[in-house]
Write an enzyme that holds these catalytic residues in place. Structure first.
Site, PDB file in Angstrom:
ATOM      1  N   THR A  15      42.413  37.317  40.728  1.00 38.97           N
ATOM      2  CA  THR A  15      43.545  36.541  40.197  1.00 38.97           C
ATOM      3  C   THR A  15      44.695  37.423  39.738  1.00 38.97           C
ATOM      4  O   THR A  15      45.860  37.062  39.896  1.00 38.97           O
ATOM      5  CB  THR A  15      43.057  35.703  38.985  1.00 38.97           C
ATOM      6  OG1 THR A  15      42.037  34.835  39.449  1.00 38.97           O
ATOM      7  CG2 THR A  15      44.157  34.894  38.368  1.00 38.97           C
ATOM      8  N   THR A 277      15.590  39.722  30.207  1.00 41.67           N
ATOM      9  CA  THR A 277      15.704  38.472  29.449  1.00 41.67           C
ATOM     10  C   THR A 277      16.932  37.648  29.846  1.00 41.67           C
ATOM     11  O   THR A 277      17.977  38.197  30.196  1.00 41.67           O
ATOM     12  CB  THR A 277      15.729  38.725  27.924  1.00 41.67           C
ATOM     13  OG1 THR A 277      15.964  37.473  27.255  1.00 41.67           O
ATOM     14  CG2 THR A 277      16.790  39.709  27.494  1.00 41.67           C
TER      15      THR A 277
HETATM   16  N1  ASP Z   1      37.946  34.004  41.374  1.00 40.18           N
HETATM   17  C1  ASP Z   1      38.647  35.134  40.819  1.00 40.18           C
HETATM   18  C2  ASP Z   1      37.897  36.390  41.220  1.00 40.18           C
HETATM   19  O1  ASP Z   1      36.948  36.743  40.603  1.00 40.18           O
HETATM   20  C3  ASP Z   1      38.768  34.984  39.356  1.00 40.18           C
HETATM   21  C4  ASP Z   1      39.445  36.127  38.660  1.00 40.18           C
HETATM   22  O2  ASP Z   1      40.048  37.013  39.222  1.00 40.18           O
HETATM   23  O3  ASP Z   1      39.387  36.134  37.419  1.00 40.18           O
HETATM   24  O4  ASP Z   1      38.284  37.013  42.169  1.00 40.18           O
END
Ligand code: ASP
Length: 342
Positions: A15, A277
């Site tokens: 993101t 765990t």
């Molecule tokens: N879906 C994204 C990823 O892990 C979410 C993020 O970047 O926080 O690539």
């Protein structure tokens, strides 16, 4: 290398690198040519930056051991030319990548800081800006010419964590990671307060990069009512070498005979069973309760306070090294990169 601090920024996807297309409104990956447009403050650092962009960029749900190997190779290739590394990565599987890198990069003496964000860098309220800037500062930090954080770490929401101690625990808060069994390495406020007593000592040996990972492992998460066929089918998967048993509390599991018999059969066939765990804090103590004593007798190995993310990648790494079963079992109970408290 000149005296100017040099940082390699490695962009893998996630993101953080997204910007909104003004016409369509869709999110698309940032290019490094327009990075300075979104982060003009980069110009103010007196550091030399270089960029490595993976192609294609990945949502981190598509991350894989083969990608971790490519990432480790980039760090190996550029290791002597840079003082520190910032890896931009999706937060979903960041804890796995950080754990994997910690095992693959033996004798690491420089900072490898992973970061990402919950909101794209091209959005007004993004958390990516501060995560990115903080990571650069931390990757560049030195004391008496020695890196302050010579380990693989995750920088998120003004906190620096040991990478192989983390788990993503929140899908929408900026505070997305938890390190339930190890103190944070630094707190970022007006000052960056490093907790040196919790940070690994720098290694002055040559970096050794391990590029073989064995994926023949499984996770068997226990739950009340778990079905015999599910357990049996998992443990008899062709080619399987090791299973992480995600147990309850301090490493406890059902004591019904069919369950223990299936585990025993697996151990007798040479499959390694590693007890981790399901709790985000605390540790496995085989034998503390009757419900774990049987596991110990069968030969299940206790994982102390290791995270599942770290257990997965440690097993892939140890099996990839080609060690005999006994040696893998011995090393599973040794803290190799600060991943557990023994
Ligand atoms: N879906 C994204 C990823 O892990 C979410 C993020 O970047 O926080 O690539």
């Amino acid at each position: 290398m000149t005296d100017q601090t040099s940082i390699l920024i490695i962009y893998t996807g996630g993101t953080i690198g997204m910007v909104q297309d003004p016409k369509s409104g869709t999110l698309k990956p940032l290019t490094f040519t327009n990075l300075y447009k979104y982060l003009p403050v980069l110009e103010n650092f007196n550091y030399r930056f270089d960029f490595h962009t993976f192609n294609p960029l990945l949502d981190s749900s598509n991350m894989s051991p083969s990608f971790w190997i490519e990432l480790a190779k980039v760090i190996e290739e550029k290791y002597e030319s840079f003082d520190g590394f910032v890896v931009l990565h999706g937060s979903d599987t960041m804890a796995y990548t950080a754990s994997a890198l910690s095992f693959m990069l033996e004798n690491l003496g420089k900072p490898v800081i992973l970061t990402g964000s919950q909101l794209p860098i091209g959005m007004v309220r993004t958390d990516g800006r501060e995560n990115f800037i903080n990571s650069i500062e931390i990757a560049a930090a030195k004391e008496q010419d020695t890196p302050v954080v010579p380990e693989v770490a995750i920088c998120f929401d003004n906190t620096l964590y040991r990478g192989n101690r983390t788990t993503k625990f929140n899908a929408e808060n900026f505070d997305a990671f938890v390190s339930g069994n190890y103190p944070v390495l630094a707190d970022v406020g007006v000052y960056i307060r490093y907790h040196n007593e919790h940070i690994l000592n720098p290694k002055f040996k040559k970096l050794k990069v391990h590029k073989k990972l064995d994926e023949n492992i499984a996770i068997l998460k226990l739950f009340p009512g778990i079905n015999q066929n599910i357990v049996k089918n998992t443990l008899t998967t062709p080619g399987l070498k090791a299973v992480i048993l995600e147990t309850f509390g301090a490493g406890n599991a059902p004591t019904v005979p069919w369950f223990l018999d299936l585990l025993k059969e697996a151990v007798d066939k040479g499959i390694i069973l590693f007890n981790v765990t399901q709790c985000k804090g605390g540790k496995v103590e085989i034998g503390k309760y009757e419900t774990s004593a049987g596991l110990g007798k069968i030969g299940v190995i206790g994982g102390y306070d290791i995270t599942t993310e770290s257990a997965v990648t440690k097993l892939m790494y140890l099996l990839g090294c080609g060690f005999p079963k006994e040696e893998v079992e011995r090393l599973l109970q040794v803290s190799l990169r600060g991943e557990m408290t023994v």
